[in-house]
Design a protein around this motif. Structure first.
Motif, PDB file in Angstrom:
ATOM      1  N   THR A  53      -3.137   3.055   4.663  1.00 29.68           N
ATOM      2  CA  THR A  53      -3.821   4.233   3.958  1.00 29.68           C
ATOM      3  C   THR A  53      -3.182   5.064   3.160  1.00 29.68           C
ATOM      4  O   THR A  53      -3.677   5.179   2.051  1.00 29.68           O
ATOM      5  N   GLU A  54      -2.239   5.695   3.587  1.00 26.77           N
ATOM      6  CA  GLU A  54      -1.226   6.694   2.835  1.00 26.77           C
ATOM      7  C   GLU A  54      -0.356   5.808   1.851  1.00 26.77           C
ATOM      8  O   GLU A  54       0.257   6.469   0.973  1.00 26.77           O
ATOM      9  N   GLY A  55      -0.020   4.702   2.081  1.00 25.30           N
ATOM     10  CA  GLY A  55       0.815   3.820   1.229  1.00 25.30           C
ATOM     11  C   GLY A  55       2.276   4.470   1.776  1.00 25.30           C
ATOM     12  O   GLY A  55       3.356   4.062   0.939  1.00 25.30           O
ATOM     13  N   TYR A  56       2.577   4.824   3.185  1.00 27.17           N
ATOM     14  CA  TYR A  56       3.933   4.985   3.375  1.00 27.17           C
ATOM     15  C   TYR A  56       4.733   3.665   3.949  1.00 27.17           C
ATOM     16  O   TYR A  56       4.359   2.958   4.588  1.00 27.17           O
ATOM     17  N   HIS A  57       5.985   4.047   3.333  1.00 28.23           N
ATOM     18  CA  HIS A  57       7.155   3.078   3.906  1.00 28.23           C
ATOM     19  C   HIS A  57       8.045   3.823   4.124  1.00 28.23           C
ATOM     20  O   HIS A  57       8.686   4.617   3.753  1.00 28.23           O
ATOM     21  N   ILE A  58       8.862   2.877   4.991  1.00 33.81           N
ATOM     22  CA  ILE A  58      10.600   2.989   5.003  1.00 33.81           C
ATOM     23  C   ILE A  58      11.117   2.394   4.206  1.00 33.81           C
ATOM     24  O   ILE A  58      10.995   1.112   4.039  1.00 33.81           O
ATOM     25  N   CYS A  59      12.032   2.759   3.181  1.00 33.69           N
ATOM     26  CA  CYS A  59      12.358   1.830   2.214  1.00 33.69           C
ATOM     27  C   CYS A  59      13.705   2.379   1.463  1.00 33.69           C
ATOM     28  O   CYS A  59      14.236   3.656   1.782  1.00 33.69           O
ATOM     29  N   SER A  60      14.253   1.688   0.503  1.00 32.77           N
ATOM     30  CA  SER A  60      15.524   2.239  -0.299  1.00 32.77           C
ATOM     31  C   SER A  60      14.677   3.161  -1.283  1.00 32.77           C
ATOM     32  O   SER A  60      13.640   3.475  -1.521  1.00 32.77           O
ATOM     33  N   VAL A  61      15.626   3.629  -1.958  1.00 30.76           N
ATOM     34  CA  VAL A  61      15.317   4.555  -3.360  1.00 30.76           C
ATOM     35  C   VAL A  61      14.563   3.603  -4.242  1.00 30.76           C
ATOM     36  O   VAL A  61      14.761   2.386  -4.041  1.00 30.76           O
ATOM     37  N   ALA A  62      14.330   4.091  -5.503  1.00 28.19           N
ATOM     38  CA  ALA A  62      13.263   3.420  -6.401  1.00 28.19           C
ATOM     39  C   ALA A  62      14.415   2.469  -7.393  1.00 28.19           C
ATOM     40  O   ALA A  62      15.591   3.004  -7.651  1.00 28.19           O
ATOM     41  N   TYR A  63      14.133   1.408  -7.679  1.00 28.27           N
ATOM     42  CA  TYR A  63      14.748   0.300  -8.944  1.00 28.27           C
ATOM     43  C   TYR A  63      13.651   0.293 -10.157  1.00 28.27           C
ATOM     44  O   TYR A  63      12.399   0.012  -9.656  1.00 28.27           O
TER      45      TYR A  63
END
Length: 298
Positions: free
Chosen positions: A195-205
């Motif tokens: 719903t919130e679109g939360y992810h654990i992830c790397s920084v942006a590319y």
């Protein structure tokens, strides 16, 4: 001749009378002394001594002979009861002390930010917003999350525009590369709230290539500057993606926690631009003598 006989008879009579008198006196004395002795040896015989009767009724020879033993027995009983009471009190105090120690140890190991754990995963994560740290807790021998296993530096949502909401989430879908709500690609993504679109992830590319990282985002790790997701270095995001299974709980808390392990600084020379210094899997990375032959850009 007759006169002498009369005189002798008178003398005998007088002596006889004296003997009788002496006998009577002696007898009287003996009887009186006997009564006196009898009265002294048994003062209760005539019942004329109420004080003596009362004393005799309260204290008999039998009472006198057993009374010391009863007192000793009572005293021994009192001592036994006192000893028992002291022992019971000591045992109670010891038990209370043990419980207090156990409670203190439990309080010491308790983490109030590990909320409603279901213990399905080997790990439980707390993201501390105030310290911008991602802390992985591992089960101890008793199955509780008390072991601080890993600590990562992270970036959460910018508080004025895209704050990351506190609460308990769970890892679900995982992707190698994924375009998120910020319209950039991120490596090693683990969805925690659709719903919130939360992810654990790397920084942006900018693209699905390990050479197109936005340098300022790596430099911003440790600050609340993301669009809401929890961003990590590539090395840390990859560890999460590979080691934390679906269902692992993620508690996001507005609190200070353990600081994340320091990250290598990015080299500012042009040939290093666009590469994460922890990403040894990026094709052509200048941070390692030889890049991996396996491309991570698929």
């Amino acid at each position: 001749m007759g006169s002498k006989k009369d005189s002798k008879r008178v003398s005998i009579a007088v002596i006889s009378l004296l003997a009788v008198f002496v006998f009577l006196c002696a007898f009287t004395v003996i009887v009186y002394q006997g009564k006196r002795n009898g009265s002294e040896s048994d003062p209760l015989e005539d019942g004329n001594n109420p004080a003596s009767v009362s004393s005799s009724e309260n204290v008999t020879p039998t009472d006198l002979s057993t009374q010391p033993d009863e007192q000793e027995s009572t005293q021994a009983s009192d001592v036994s009861e006192t000893t028992s009471t002291v022992q019971t009190t000591a045992s109670t105090d010891a038990a209370t002390s043990t419980e207090a120690t156990t409670a203190a140890e439990t309080d010491k190991n308790k983490n109030e930010y590990i909320v409603n754990p279901d213990y399905q995963s080997e790990y439980y994560v707390v993201v501390y917003l105030k310290s911008q740290s991602f802390v992985v807790y591992k089960k101890d021998k008793s199955g509780k999350y008390t072991n601080e296993y890993k600590t990562f530096v992270c970036s959460t949502g910018a508080p004025d525009t895209t704050p990351t909401k506190t609460g308990v989430y769970k890892i679900s879908k995982k992707s190698r590369w994924k375009k998120l709500s910020d319209n950039y690609y991120h490596q090693f993504t683990s969805l925690i709230d659709e719903t919130e679109g939360y992810h654990i992830c790397s920084v942006a590319y900018k693209q699905k290539k390990g050479s197109t990282m936005i340098d300022s985002q790596y430099d911003g790790l440790g600050q609340a500057v993301s669009s809401g997701s929890i961003q990590l270095s590539v090395g840390d995001a990859r560890w999460v993606n590979l080691n934390l299974p679906a269902g692992t709980q993620i508690s996001i808390a507005d609190a200070e926690g353990a600081a994340g392990q320091s990250l290598p600084k990015r080299n500012t020379k042009s040939k290093y631009s666009g590469y994460d210094p922890t990403d040894q899997w990026a094709s052509g990375t200048p941070y390692f003598s030889t890049g991996s032959t396996t491309s991570t850009e698929s």
